[in-house]
Design a protein around this motif. Structure first.
Motif, PDB file in Angstrom:
ATOM      1  N   LEU A 189      41.741  27.470  19.617  1.00 42.61           N
ATOM      2  CA  LEU A 189      40.730  27.076  18.640  1.00 42.61           C
ATOM      3  C   LEU A 189      41.398  26.583  17.362  1.00 42.61           C
ATOM      4  CD1 LEU A 189      37.695  26.970  18.475  1.00 42.61           C
ATOM      5  CD2 LEU A 189      37.696  29.301  17.580  1.00 42.61           C
ATOM      6  N   TYR A 190      42.415  27.316  16.909  1.00 44.75           N
ATOM      7  CA  TYR A 190      43.153  26.873  15.738  1.00 44.75           C
ATOM      8  C   TYR A 190      43.849  25.539  16.002  1.00 44.75           C
ATOM      9  CZ  TYR A 190      42.519  31.211  13.138  1.00 44.75           C
ATOM     10  OH  TYR A 190      41.979  32.257  12.438  1.00 44.75           O
ATOM     11  N   VAL A 191      44.305  25.358  17.220  1.00 42.41           N
ATOM     12  CA  VAL A 191      44.953  24.092  17.563  1.00 42.41           C
ATOM     13  C   VAL A 191      43.958  22.939  17.461  1.00 42.41           C
ATOM     14  CG1 VAL A 191      45.855  22.767  19.508  1.00 42.41           C
ATOM     15  CG2 VAL A 191      46.808  24.994  18.989  1.00 42.41           C
ATOM     16  N   LEU A 192      42.755  23.166  17.947  1.00 38.75           N
ATOM     17  CA  LEU A 192      41.747  22.109  17.841  1.00 38.75           C
ATOM     18  C   LEU A 192      41.457  21.797  16.381  1.00 38.75           C
ATOM     19  CD1 LEU A 192      39.316  23.191  20.702  1.00 38.75           C
ATOM     20  CD2 LEU A 192      41.028  21.379  20.733  1.00 38.75           C
ATOM     21  N   GLY A 193      41.358  22.843  15.568  1.00 38.73           N
ATOM     22  CA  GLY A 193      41.185  22.622  14.137  1.00 38.73           C
ATOM     23  C   GLY A 193      42.342  21.822  13.571  1.00 38.73           C
ATOM     24  N   PHE A 194      43.549  22.196  13.972  1.00 43.46           N
ATOM     25  CA  PHE A 194      44.758  21.505  13.518  1.00 43.46           C
ATOM     26  C   PHE A 194      44.679  20.016  13.836  1.00 43.46           C
ATOM     27  CE2 PHE A 194      49.400  21.378  12.773  1.00 43.46           C
ATOM     28  CZ  PHE A 194      49.762  20.228  13.457  1.00 43.46           C
ATOM     29  N   ILE A 195      44.417  19.691  15.082  1.00 42.79           N
ATOM     30  CA  ILE A 195      44.450  18.280  15.481  1.00 42.79           C
ATOM     31  C   ILE A 195      43.374  17.488  14.740  1.00 42.79           C
ATOM     32  CG2 ILE A 195      44.133  16.689  17.410  1.00 42.79           C
ATOM     33  CD1 ILE A 195      45.423  18.753  19.198  1.00 42.79           C
ATOM     34  N   PHE A 196      42.181  18.062  14.675  1.00 45.73           N
ATOM     35  CA  PHE A 196      41.075  17.389  13.985  1.00 45.73           C
ATOM     36  C   PHE A 196      41.420  17.128  12.525  1.00 45.73           C
ATOM     37  CE2 PHE A 196      36.872  16.045  13.281  1.00 45.73           C
ATOM     38  CZ  PHE A 196      36.346  16.669  12.173  1.00 45.73           C
ATOM     39  N   LEU A 197      41.918  18.161  11.839  1.00 42.98           N
ATOM     40  CA  LEU A 197      42.184  18.017  10.413  1.00 42.98           C
ATOM     41  C   LEU A 197      43.442  17.194  10.151  1.00 42.98           C
ATOM     42  CD1 LEU A 197      41.180  21.631   9.452  1.00 42.98           C
ATOM     43  CD2 LEU A 197      39.889  19.546   9.013  1.00 42.98           C
ATOM     44  N   LEU A 198      44.422  17.277  11.062  1.00 42.89           N
ATOM     45  CA  LEU A 198      45.642  16.483  10.893  1.00 42.89           C
ATOM     46  C   LEU A 198      45.314  14.995  10.929  1.00 42.89           C
ATOM     47  CD1 LEU A 198      48.787  16.619  10.674  1.00 42.89           C
ATOM     48  CD2 LEU A 198      48.830  16.217  13.121  1.00 42.89           C
ATOM     49  N   MET A 199      44.298  14.646  11.736  1.00 41.54           N
ATOM     50  CA  MET A 199      43.924  13.229  11.803  1.00 41.54           C
ATOM     51  C   MET A 199      43.450  12.743  10.440  1.00 41.54           C
ATOM     52  SD  MET A 199      42.924  12.018  15.335  1.00 41.54           S
ATOM     53  CE  MET A 199      41.175  11.933  15.120  1.00 41.54           C
ATOM     54  N   PHE A 200      42.619  13.545   9.775  1.00 35.69           N
ATOM     55  CA  PHE A 200      42.148  13.136   8.463  1.00 35.69           C
ATOM     56  C   PHE A 200      43.280  13.154   7.448  1.00 35.69           C
ATOM     57  CE2 PHE A 200      37.745  12.476   8.982  1.00 35.69           C
ATOM     58  CZ  PHE A 200      37.373  13.255  10.063  1.00 35.69           C
ATOM     59  N   GLY A 201      44.053  14.213   7.492  1.00 39.16           N
ATOM     60  CA  GLY A 201      45.164  14.298   6.559  1.00 39.16           C
ATOM     61  C   GLY A 201      46.147  13.160   6.752  1.00 39.16           C
ATOM     62  N   GLY A 202      46.430  12.856   8.015  1.00 43.08           N
ATOM     63  CA  GLY A 202      47.410  11.817   8.307  1.00 43.08           C
ATOM     64  C   GLY A 202      46.895  10.432   7.962  1.00 43.08           C
ATOM     65  N   MET A 203      45.639  10.172   8.294  1.00 41.19           N
ATOM     66  CA  MET A 203      45.108   8.836   8.016  1.00 41.19           C
ATOM     67  C   MET A 203      44.941   8.609   6.525  1.00 41.19           C
ATOM     68  SD  MET A 203      42.728   7.758  11.200  1.00 41.19           S
ATOM     69  CE  MET A 203      41.510   9.051  11.089  1.00 41.19           C
ATOM     70  N   THR A 204      44.525   9.641   5.797  1.00 42.98           N
ATOM     71  CA  THR A 204      44.474   9.449   4.349  1.00 42.98           C
ATOM     72  C   THR A 204      45.889   9.313   3.800  1.00 42.98           C
ATOM     73  OG1 THR A 204      44.333  11.858   4.063  1.00 42.98           O
ATOM     74  CG2 THR A 204      42.274  10.608   3.974  1.00 42.98           C
ATOM     75  N   GLY A 205      46.853   9.839   4.496  1.00 37.49           N
ATOM     76  CA  GLY A 205      48.250   9.646   4.089  1.00 37.49           C
ATOM     77  C   GLY A 205      48.650   8.186   4.169  1.00 37.49           C
ATOM     78  N   VAL A 206      48.257   7.534   5.270  1.00 34.61           N
ATOM     79  CA  VAL A 206      48.544   6.105   5.395  1.00 34.61           C
ATOM     80  C   VAL A 206      47.800   5.326   4.315  1.00 34.61           C
ATOM     81  CG1 VAL A 206      48.393   4.100   6.905  1.00 34.61           C
ATOM     82  CG2 VAL A 206      48.947   6.319   7.861  1.00 34.61           C
ATOM     83  N   ALA A 207      46.590   5.777   4.020  1.00 44.21           N
ATOM     84  CA  ALA A 207      45.818   5.099   2.976  1.00 44.21           C
ATOM     85  C   ALA A 207      46.518   5.174   1.633  1.00 44.21           C
ATOM     86  CB  ALA A 207      44.426   5.711   2.893  1.00 44.21           C
ATOM     87  N   VAL A 208      46.957   6.362   1.255  1.00 45.75           N
ATOM     88  CA  VAL A 208      47.593   6.483  -0.063  1.00 45.75           C
ATOM     89  C   VAL A 208      49.006   5.930  -0.061  1.00 45.75           C
ATOM     90  CG1 VAL A 208      46.153   8.423  -0.756  1.00 45.75           C
ATOM     91  CG2 VAL A 208      48.355   8.862   0.300  1.00 45.75           C
ATOM     92  N   ALA A 209      49.563   5.682   1.099  1.00 44.74           N
ATOM     93  CA  ALA A 209      50.873   5.043   1.139  1.00 44.74           C
ATOM     94  C   ALA A 209      50.776   3.572   0.759  1.00 44.74           C
ATOM     95  CB  ALA A 209      51.477   5.167   2.538  1.00 44.74           C
ATOM     96  N   THR A 210      49.547   3.051   0.795  1.00 44.00           N
ATOM     97  CA  THR A 210      49.347   1.666   0.403  1.00 44.00           C
ATOM     98  C   THR A 210      49.426   1.592  -1.109  1.00 44.00           C
ATOM     99  OG1 THR A 210      47.809   1.574   2.246  1.00 44.00           O
ATOM    100  CG2 THR A 210      47.815  -0.295   0.758  1.00 44.00           C
ATOM    101  N   THR A 211      50.487   0.980  -1.607  1.00 45.81           N
ATOM    102  CA  THR A 211      50.768   1.002  -3.037  1.00 45.81           C
ATOM    103  C   THR A 211      49.575   0.587  -3.882  1.00 45.81           C
ATOM    104  OG1 THR A 211      52.983   0.279  -2.398  1.00 45.81           O
ATOM    105  CG2 THR A 211      52.493   0.364  -4.740  1.00 45.81           C
ATOM    106  N   SER A 212      48.950  -0.519  -3.513  1.00 41.98           N
ATOM    107  CA  SER A 212      47.873  -1.045  -4.357  1.00 41.98           C
ATOM    108  C   SER A 212      46.685  -0.089  -4.420  1.00 41.98           C
ATOM    109  CB  SER A 212      47.425  -2.398  -3.823  1.00 41.98           C
ATOM    110  OG  SER A 212      47.176  -2.304  -2.438  1.00 41.98           O
ATOM    111  N   LEU A 213      46.485   0.701  -3.355  1.00 46.38           N
ATOM    112  CA  LEU A 213      45.385   1.661  -3.368  1.00 46.38           C
ATOM    113  C   LEU A 213      45.772   2.920  -4.127  1.00 46.38           C
ATOM    114  CD1 LEU A 213      44.136   1.394   0.323  1.00 46.38           C
ATOM    115  CD2 LEU A 213      43.222   0.248  -1.692  1.00 46.38           C
ATOM    116  N   ASP A 214      47.030   3.319  -3.959  1.00 44.51           N
ATOM    117  CA  ASP A 214      47.431   4.577  -4.579  1.00 44.51           C
ATOM    118  C   ASP A 214      47.458   4.485  -6.094  1.00 44.51           C
ATOM    119  OD1 ASP A 214      50.189   6.541  -5.267  1.00 44.51           O
ATOM    120  OD2 ASP A 214      48.410   7.327  -4.264  1.00 44.51           O
TER     121      ASP A 214
END
Lengths: 117, 540, 212
Positions: free
Chosen positions: B352-377
């Motif tokens: 169950l914790y693993v499912l939480g991990f994967i679900f939340l990692l997707m949001f954390g990771g994708m927002t990471g790519v978003a903020v890696a975009t210099t003009s957006l950050d």
């Protein structure tokens, strides 16, 4: 057995002689001659050759078993990464963001500049 | 004793063979050291959580609520320092890694047991120094200690810098120990291609620990020197460059987040295999992507400095390089999901914790790519969007993995089973509480709420209140977990040697294990997590 | 179970494995030391880029000839340490102790020259950070050069002291007969540390003393 031992110690002495020669060369090139922009790469290059000699022979990396050999190159890689990228970034900053540039930017040379007060 | 498959337990375990205080304080047993670290990091988590609650309560109202602005600055600094260095960095490697790694390799201990013990005491001394600094007056610089404020702040920065410096040695020792153990203490027949993936994760983590931590130590020492002796290289009046501090600081602190995440991902791999009753999909790619993350993690530190005066050339490069890590993370997520697909899912709390991990990692990771975009950050930097992004990874992912590890290996470490229903309730509370706490923070960030700010406009209050409510739920969830886990130590049913039926190598030992892990030399005849054969692994 | 008197640890499975592990462990530690010095080299690189003329002038204030002597001392001490390892591999305990003592003497000589240099800087006011008093070099850049000078050579000197302590402990062990042709792991790994301290100096020397 005794001969083998002697050959081995002479090996270390030969390496030492090379290190001494390289040190003296560095000193001569650095203090007695003017190499201009080449002085830094030359002295660093010699230092690297000396390091390889010390690492391979005094620190026994010539002897077999590979895992130890990867450590120093990896460390040097990351040192170069931090140094290189930080330097590159420092070199490409706008004048105002440079620690040596501020004086000029805010200095008395205001005539003709389009900058607001 | 005739050890038949799955039914024997060593009567003498690492817990009961010597019970004096001295036998614990001077132990060289990696399992006892792991348990000591577990206790210490949980205390750190508690302390960091207290700071967090104070922050969240203060933010319930737009104006002053319970503390002054000066205290508020100290609270967020100490929350960061405690959580990053006293909890997140050591949590999975030093607690679970120490316990499980040698057993997974079929070894009797780590390569340097005495050094391992030293790492505990070094951590304690470092933490004590940090705590001392907190009590004296606490720093108000933020956990990032940016110069020139950190070199001139009137608060007690130096003891905290020294404390973190000392803790750094504990980290380096752990990394050194793990790497050497993996190279020299594998059981006969354990080829490199058979090493459990948690061990690969720890190996990658250890490389980062050894390479990055000294850089942190030195930069913090430089700040301390500038404070105490006036001998510094960041002072602009002497031609120094404050941004240079940021380069040196983030060169460690970005890879540091991979020190946190890689072991967490290793735990996920183990739990996914055990509870899908299937070997991992793509063993090589998981192992390779671990090193991919470790490697590219070192190339992206400048994404913390987009608005610090860094050159646009540098910012552009860092932005692009930062996105590379998403490739390797995506490979892992794909492989975990592919492992679960077609597997025989046993939905227990670790999964169950693993499912939480994967679900939340997707949001954390994708927002990471978003903020890696210099003009957006440029817009998101130093807003709550960033705060939400990194908490999704650190809490949503890493802390979930920590809880997964805790629940997965609890029977292994303590020989007790915890009550299933309560643990489900705990997991759901944590996951739900997390989302209520941090999802509003993305919205706050987009509204422009700056981070580390004491006051805010009235319109943002409802989101802050929601976030604080979620934090309270999280706190309740942790309390619940603590209660039933502690209860199980005394009153829980005694565990079987392999309650999950996992084919991970560590389950070849008893639960709890014998003092030297195995009573006879184990034979790892099958691949790790091989569920294609019917018989359970023999307990040695 | 390993007895208190034997240096061999049981969990390694074999003596060769224990030796391998000790060497790998020390190498990893050496790698981390390289990263410890990294920040200082980075600071040097960035500030030399920003203040090239000041750095060149400041470098002339240093005693490059004596630094060359120091380099020769360290390089020769490395030879003697390498010989120490060689001798103990052949079980020659007395020779091992002797060459280690010679190496230590050279290390002490190195530090002696360093101390003299520091004293000279003190009298001139060529000091780090807030203590900088040199008149003929601008504070901007000049102070940084000497800060980096003291940080680099100071950190290096601290490592020299530790390395000297290590060698001293090895001398003790060699004289006490603790190391043999079969068991001499501490001499091997102690030697590695000494060589690393030498290698750091090989770079510090041209970077500080030979700036053009």
């Amino acid at each position: 057995m005794a001969e083998e031992k002697k050959k081995s110690t002479w090996g270390y002495v030969v390496v030492w002689v090379v290190l001494v020669v390289l040190t003296v060369v560095t000193w001569i090139l650095g203090t007695k001659m003017k190499l201009g922009p080449y002085s830094l790469p030359t002295s660093l290059g010699i230092a690297m050759v000396k390091t390889v000699l010390v690492a391979m022979f005094f620190m026994h990396l010539v002897e077999p078993r590979g895992a130890r050999r990867a450590v120093l190159p990896v460390s040097v890689l990351f040192l170069s990464l931090l140094l290189g990228v930080s330097l590159l970034e420092a070199m490409t900053r706008i004048r105002m963001a440079r620690p040596d540039g501020i004086q000029e930017e805010l200095g008395p040379k205001r005539a003709g500049r389009a900058v607001g007060h | 004793m005739n050890p038949s498959a799955g039914s024997s337990q060593p009567a003498i375990t690492y817990l009961n063979h010597e019970t004096t205080v001295k036998s614990w304080l001077l132990t060289r047993d990696h399992k006892r050291i792991g348990v000591m670290f577990l206790v210490l990091v949980i205390l750190a988590l508690l302390l960091g959580g207290v700071f967090a609650m104070v922050l969240r309560i203060e933010l319930l109202t737009p104006g002053p609520t319970i503390i002054s602005p000066m205290t508020y600055n100290r609270m967020f600094t100490l929350h960061g320092v405690t959580m990053v260095w006293l909890f997140m960095i050591p949590a999975i490697p030093s607690a679970f890694g120490n316990f499980v790694l040698p057993i997974m390799l079929g070894a009797k201990d780590v390569a340097f047991p005495r050094l391992n013990l030293a790492s505990v005491y070094i951590y304690v001394v470092g933490s004590a120094l940090t705590l001392f600094g907190m009590l004296w007056s606490g720093a108000d610089t933020g956990w990032t200690f940016y110069t020139p404020y950190s070199t001139t702040s009137p608060t007690a920065v130096t003891p905290i810098l020294l404390g973190v410096f000392v803790i750094g040695f504990s980290t380096i020792i752990t990394g050194l120990n793990f790497i050497t153990t993996v190279h020299t203490l594998r059981a006969p027949g354990m080829h490199w291609s058979r090493i459990p993936l948690f061990v690969w994760a720890l190996y990658g983590t250890s490389v980062i620990q050894v390479v990055a931590t000294p850089v942190l130590g030195m930069v913090l020492a430089l700040v301390a020197l500038e404070r105490v002796l006036g001998v510094g290289i960041f002072d602009p009046s002497r031609g120094g460059d404050p941004v240079l501090f940021q380069h040196m600081f983030w060169f460690y602190s970005h890879p540091a987040v991979y020190i946190m995440v890689l072991p967490a991902m290793g735990v996920i791999t183990e739990v996914v295999c055990a509870f899908s009753r299937k070997n991992i999909f793509g063993y090589r790619m998981i192992a390779a992507s671990t090193f991919g993350i470790a490697f590219v993690g070192f190339f992206s530190w400048g994404h913390h400095m987009f608005v610090s005066g860094q050159s646009t050339f540098g910012s552009g490069i860092f932005g692009v390089l930062s996105m590379l890590v998403a490739i390797f993370t995506a490979i892992k997520i794909f492989n975990w999901v592919a492992t679960m697909y077609g597997g025989s899912i046993d939905l227990r709390v670790p999964l169950l914790y693993v499912l939480g991990f994967i679900f939340l990692l997707m949001f954390g990771g994708m927002t990471g790519v978003a903020v890696a975009t210099t003009s957006l950050d440029v817009h998101w930097h130093d807003t709550y969007f960033i705060v939400a992004h990194f908490h999704y990874i650190m809490v949503g992912a890493v802390l979930m993995a920590f809880l997964a590890a805790l629940h997965y290996w609890w029977p292994k470490m303590f020989g007790r089973v915890y009550p299933e229903r309560w643990s489900f309730l705990g997991a759901i509370t944590i996951i739900f509480g997390f989302i209520v706490t941090f999802l509003p923070q993305f919205l706050l960030g987009n509204l422009g709420m700056p981070r580390r700010y004491y006051q805010y406009p009235q319109e943002m209050q409802w989101l802050h209140v929601l976030s604080t409510a979620g934090a309270s739920l999280l706190a309740f969830g942790f309390g619940l977990i603590a209660v039933y886990l502690l209860w199980s130590l005394r009153y829980g049913p005694v565990s079987a040697p392999n309650p999950w039926g996992s084919r991970g190598y560590e389950w070849f030992s008893g639960s709890p294990p014998a003092p030297h892990n195995f009573t006879e030399a184990p034979r790892f005849e099958r691949e790790v997590h091989d569920y294609t054969v019917p018989e359970a692994p023999r307990v040695y | 179970m390993s007895t208190e008197t034997s240096p061999w640890e049981e969990h390694f499975g074999s003596r060769e494995n224990q030796s391998r592990a000790a060497q790998l462990g020390m190498w990893i530690f050496l790698g981390s030391e390289v990263l410890l010095f990294t920040n200082l080299f980075v600071g040097y690189a960035v500030y030399r880029y920003y203040y090239p003329e000041v750095f060149a002038k400041a470098s002339k204030h240093l005693a490059a000839d004596w630094a060359t002597v120091q380099t020769l001392l360290l390089v020769t001490s490395s030879l003697f340490v390498a010989l120490a390892v060689h001798y103990i591999r052949h079980g020659r305990q007395f020779l091992t102790a002797l060459v280690l003592l010679v190496a230590m003497g050279m290390g002490v000589g190195f530090l002696g020259i360093k101390g003299w240099e520091y004293w000279k800087h003190w009298t001139e006011g060529a000091l780090p950070g807030e203590f900088y008093r040199l008149e003929d070099l601008p504070v901007q850049g000049g102070s940084l050069f000497f800060t980096l000078y003291f940080l680099l050579t100071g950190l290096h000197a601290i490592h020299m002291l530790v390395a000297l302590g290590l060698l001293g402990w090895l001398v003790f062990g060699a004289v006490a007969g603790k190391y043999t042709a079969e068991y001499h792991i501490p001499v091997e790994v102690g030697g590695l540390y000494w060589h690393l301290v030498d290698v750091f100096w090989l770079f510090i020397y041209p970077l500080l003393y030979l700036v053009e």
